[in-house]
Design a protein around this motif. Sequence first.
Motif, PDB file in Angstrom:
ATOM      1  N   SER A  63       0.836  -1.217   0.000  1.00 23.00           N
ATOM      2  CA  SER A  63       0.000   0.000   0.000  1.00 23.00           C
ATOM      3  C   SER A  63       0.868   1.263   0.000  1.00 23.00           C
ATOM      4  O   SER A  63       0.538   2.250  -0.672  1.00 23.00           O
ATOM      5  CB  SER A  63      -0.947   0.000   1.196  1.00 23.00           C
ATOM      6  OG  SER A  63      -0.220  -0.040   2.409  1.00 23.00           O
ATOM      7  N   GLU A  64       1.981   1.232   0.732  1.00 25.96           N
ATOM      8  CA  GLU A  64       2.881   2.387   0.751  1.00 25.96           C
ATOM      9  C   GLU A  64       3.632   2.525  -0.572  1.00 25.96           C
ATOM     10  O   GLU A  64       3.867   3.633  -1.036  1.00 25.96           O
ATOM     11  CB  GLU A  64       3.872   2.285   1.914  1.00 25.96           C
ATOM     12  CG  GLU A  64       3.261   2.620   3.254  1.00 25.96           C
ATOM     13  CD  GLU A  64       2.798   4.069   3.335  1.00 25.96           C
ATOM     14  OE1 GLU A  64       3.636   4.982   3.246  1.00 25.96           O
ATOM     15  OE2 GLU A  64       1.581   4.272   3.483  1.00 25.96           O
ATOM     16  N   LEU A  65       4.003   1.393  -1.146  1.00 23.40           N
ATOM     17  CA  LEU A  65       4.642   1.432  -2.467  1.00 23.40           C
ATOM     18  C   LEU A  65       3.693   2.046  -3.492  1.00 23.40           C
ATOM     19  O   LEU A  65       4.104   2.866  -4.315  1.00 23.40           O
ATOM     20  CB  LEU A  65       5.032   0.029  -2.917  1.00 23.40           C
ATOM     21  CG  LEU A  65       6.347  -0.501  -2.390  1.00 23.40           C
ATOM     22  CD1 LEU A  65       6.479  -1.984  -2.671  1.00 23.40           C
ATOM     23  CD2 LEU A  65       7.501   0.245  -3.005  1.00 23.40           C
ATOM     24  N   LYS A  66       2.437   1.652  -3.435  1.00 23.59           N
ATOM     25  CA  LYS A  66       1.444   2.202  -4.358  1.00 23.59           C
ATOM     26  C   LYS A  66       1.332   3.710  -4.179  1.00 23.59           C
ATOM     27  O   LYS A  66       1.270   4.463  -5.148  1.00 23.59           O
ATOM     28  CB  LYS A  66       0.071   1.555  -4.110  1.00 23.59           C
ATOM     29  CG  LYS A  66      -0.033   0.146  -4.589  1.00 23.59           C
ATOM     30  CD  LYS A  66      -1.324  -0.465  -4.094  1.00 23.59           C
ATOM     31  CE  LYS A  66      -2.261  -0.706  -5.222  1.00 23.59           C
ATOM     32  NZ  LYS A  66      -3.425  -1.523  -4.837  1.00 23.59           N
ATOM     33  N   ARG A  67       1.321   4.120  -2.932  1.00 21.59           N
ATOM     34  CA  ARG A  67       1.240   5.556  -2.630  1.00 21.59           C
ATOM     35  C   ARG A  67       2.450   6.289  -3.205  1.00 21.59           C
ATOM     36  O   ARG A  67       2.322   7.358  -3.814  1.00 21.59           O
ATOM     37  CB  ARG A  67       1.142   5.760  -1.123  1.00 21.59           C
ATOM     38  CG  ARG A  67       0.983   7.191  -0.708  1.00 21.59           C
ATOM     39  CD  ARG A  67       0.665   7.283   0.795  1.00 21.59           C
ATOM     40  NE  ARG A  67       1.064   8.586   1.251  1.00 21.59           N
ATOM     41  CZ  ARG A  67       2.061   8.827   2.098  1.00 21.59           C
ATOM     42  NH1 ARG A  67       2.746   7.832   2.624  1.00 21.59           N
ATOM     43  NH2 ARG A  67       2.363  10.046   2.451  1.00 21.59           N
ATOM     44  N   TYR A  68       3.632   5.705  -3.023  1.00 19.76           N
ATOM     45  CA  TYR A  68       4.850   6.325  -3.531  1.00 19.76           C
ATOM     46  C   TYR A  68       4.789   6.462  -5.055  1.00 19.76           C
ATOM     47  O   TYR A  68       5.104   7.520  -5.601  1.00 19.76           O
ATOM     48  CB  TYR A  68       6.080   5.516  -3.115  1.00 19.76           C
ATOM     49  CG  TYR A  68       7.358   6.141  -3.608  1.00 19.76           C
ATOM     50  CD1 TYR A  68       8.021   7.100  -2.859  1.00 19.76           C
ATOM     51  CD2 TYR A  68       7.879   5.813  -4.864  1.00 19.76           C
ATOM     52  CE1 TYR A  68       9.169   7.707  -3.326  1.00 19.76           C
ATOM     53  CE2 TYR A  68       9.029   6.416  -5.342  1.00 19.76           C
ATOM     54  CZ  TYR A  68       9.666   7.359  -4.575  1.00 19.76           C
ATOM     55  OH  TYR A  68      10.795   7.967  -5.048  1.00 19.76           O
ATOM     56  N   VAL A  69       4.417   5.389  -5.742  1.00 17.69           N
ATOM     57  CA  VAL A  69       4.362   5.413  -7.212  1.00 17.69           C
ATOM     58  C   VAL A  69       3.338   6.438  -7.693  1.00 17.69           C
ATOM     59  O   VAL A  69       3.587   7.176  -8.650  1.00 17.69           O
ATOM     60  CB  VAL A  69       4.068   4.013  -7.786  1.00 17.69           C
ATOM     61  CG1 VAL A  69       3.806   4.070  -9.284  1.00 17.69           C
ATOM     62  CG2 VAL A  69       5.235   3.068  -7.492  1.00 17.69           C
ATOM     63  N   LYS A  70       2.212   6.496  -7.010  1.00 15.75           N
ATOM     64  CA  LYS A  70       1.186   7.483  -7.383  1.00 15.75           C
ATOM     65  C   LYS A  70       1.748   8.896  -7.267  1.00 15.75           C
ATOM     66  O   LYS A  70       1.556   9.733  -8.163  1.00 15.75           O
ATOM     67  CB  LYS A  70      -0.045   7.317  -6.488  1.00 15.75           C
ATOM     68  CG  LYS A  70      -1.190   8.202  -6.850  1.00 15.75           C
ATOM     69  CD  LYS A  70      -2.396   7.926  -5.961  1.00 15.75           C
ATOM     70  CE  LYS A  70      -3.533   8.856  -6.327  1.00 15.75           C
ATOM     71  NZ  LYS A  70      -4.724   8.635  -5.512  1.00 15.75           N
ATOM     72  N   LEU A  71       2.468   9.153  -6.190  1.00 18.80           N
ATOM     73  CA  LEU A  71       3.100  10.460  -6.016  1.00 18.80           C
ATOM     74  C   LEU A  71       4.155  10.702  -7.085  1.00 18.80           C
ATOM     75  O   LEU A  71       4.251  11.800  -7.644  1.00 18.80           O
ATOM     76  CB  LEU A  71       3.723  10.573  -4.624  1.00 18.80           C
ATOM     77  CG  LEU A  71       2.755  10.633  -3.454  1.00 18.80           C
ATOM     78  CD1 LEU A  71       3.492  10.465  -2.134  1.00 18.80           C
ATOM     79  CD2 LEU A  71       1.966  11.932  -3.481  1.00 18.80           C
ATOM     80  N   TYR A  72       4.948   9.686  -7.376  1.00 15.93           N
ATOM     81  CA  TYR A  72       5.999   9.807  -8.389  1.00 15.93           C
ATOM     82  C   TYR A  72       5.409  10.218  -9.730  1.00 15.93           C
ATOM     83  O   TYR A  72       5.956  11.081 -10.425  1.00 15.93           O
ATOM     84  CB  TYR A  72       6.750   8.479  -8.517  1.00 15.93           C
ATOM     85  CG  TYR A  72       7.839   8.507  -9.552  1.00 15.93           C
ATOM     86  CD1 TYR A  72       9.115   8.964  -9.225  1.00 15.93           C
ATOM     87  CD2 TYR A  72       7.611   8.090 -10.861  1.00 15.93           C
ATOM     88  CE1 TYR A  72      10.126   8.999 -10.177  1.00 15.93           C
ATOM     89  CE2 TYR A  72       8.612   8.121 -11.820  1.00 15.93           C
ATOM     90  CZ  TYR A  72       9.863   8.577 -11.467  1.00 15.93           C
ATOM     91  OH  TYR A  72      10.853   8.618 -12.416  1.00 15.93           O
ATOM     92  N   LYS A  73       4.303   9.613 -10.069  1.00 13.58           N
ATOM     93  CA  LYS A  73       3.665   9.905 -11.360  1.00 13.58           C
ATOM     94  C   LYS A  73       3.145  11.338 -11.428  1.00 13.58           C
ATOM     95  O   LYS A  73       2.961  11.873 -12.514  1.00 13.58           O
ATOM     96  CB  LYS A  73       2.526   8.925 -11.623  1.00 13.58           C
ATOM     97  CG  LYS A  73       3.003   7.536 -11.996  1.00 13.58           C
ATOM     98  CD  LYS A  73       1.821   6.620 -12.244  1.00 13.58           C
ATOM     99  CE  LYS A  73       2.258   5.266 -12.738  1.00 13.58           C
ATOM    100  NZ  LYS A  73       1.109   4.378 -12.989  1.00 13.58           N
ATOM    101  N   GLN A  74       2.929  11.957 -10.274  1.00 10.28           N
ATOM    102  CA  GLN A  74       2.446  13.339 -10.248  1.00 10.28           C
ATOM    103  C   GLN A  74       3.564  14.344 -10.511  1.00 10.28           C
ATOM    104  O   GLN A  74       3.305  15.529 -10.694  1.00 10.28           O
ATOM    105  CB  GLN A  74       1.774  13.636  -8.911  1.00 10.28           C
ATOM    106  CG  GLN A  74       0.475  12.870  -8.722  1.00 10.28           C
ATOM    107  CD  GLN A  74      -0.108  13.078  -7.345  1.00 10.28           C
ATOM    108  OE1 GLN A  74       0.158  14.091  -6.675  1.00 10.28           O
ATOM    109  NE2 GLN A  74      -0.894  12.133  -6.889  1.00 10.28           N
TER     110      GLN A  74
END
Length: 128
Positions: A63-74
Motif C-alpha cells: 500500500s505504501e509502495l502504491k502511494r509512492y508510485v502514485k506520487l511519483y507519477k504526479q
Amino acid sequence: MTYTIKEMTKKTGLTAPTLRFYEKEEVLPFVQRDENGNRVYTDENISWIHFILALRSTGMPISELKRYVKLYKQGNVTIQERRKMMLDHKQKVEEDMRQTYKHLEQINYKLALYDAIENNLQNKKIQI
C-alpha cells in the motif's frame, strides 16, 4: 534496450507472476506493451524493480509502495512528500536494524557461554 518477461525473470530473479503482480498492483510503473500485447521491459523497469525489492525487503507494505508510485507519477510537485516517505521508512529500517543487532548480541552471548562450558568440560580430567 528492451527485455521480454522471460529475460526479466533472469535479470531480476523474480518470477513472471511476481512481475505481473507488481504491475497489476501499480507498483511497477511504465511497463510498455508491444504490438501483440506482450510486456516489454526496459532498463528503467529494472531500476524500479531493484527499488521495489529494497523497499519490500525492508518491510514497506504494498500500500505504501502504491502511494509512492502514485506520487511519483504526479511529478516534481510531490518531491517533498516522497522524501518524507523515504525518511520515515529509513528511520523504521534503522530501528529494525538496532533491534536485530540487539538480538544478535544476545545470541552471541549465549554462544560464548556454550563455548566456555564446552571448554571447561574438555579441560576437566575424567577420573574413574
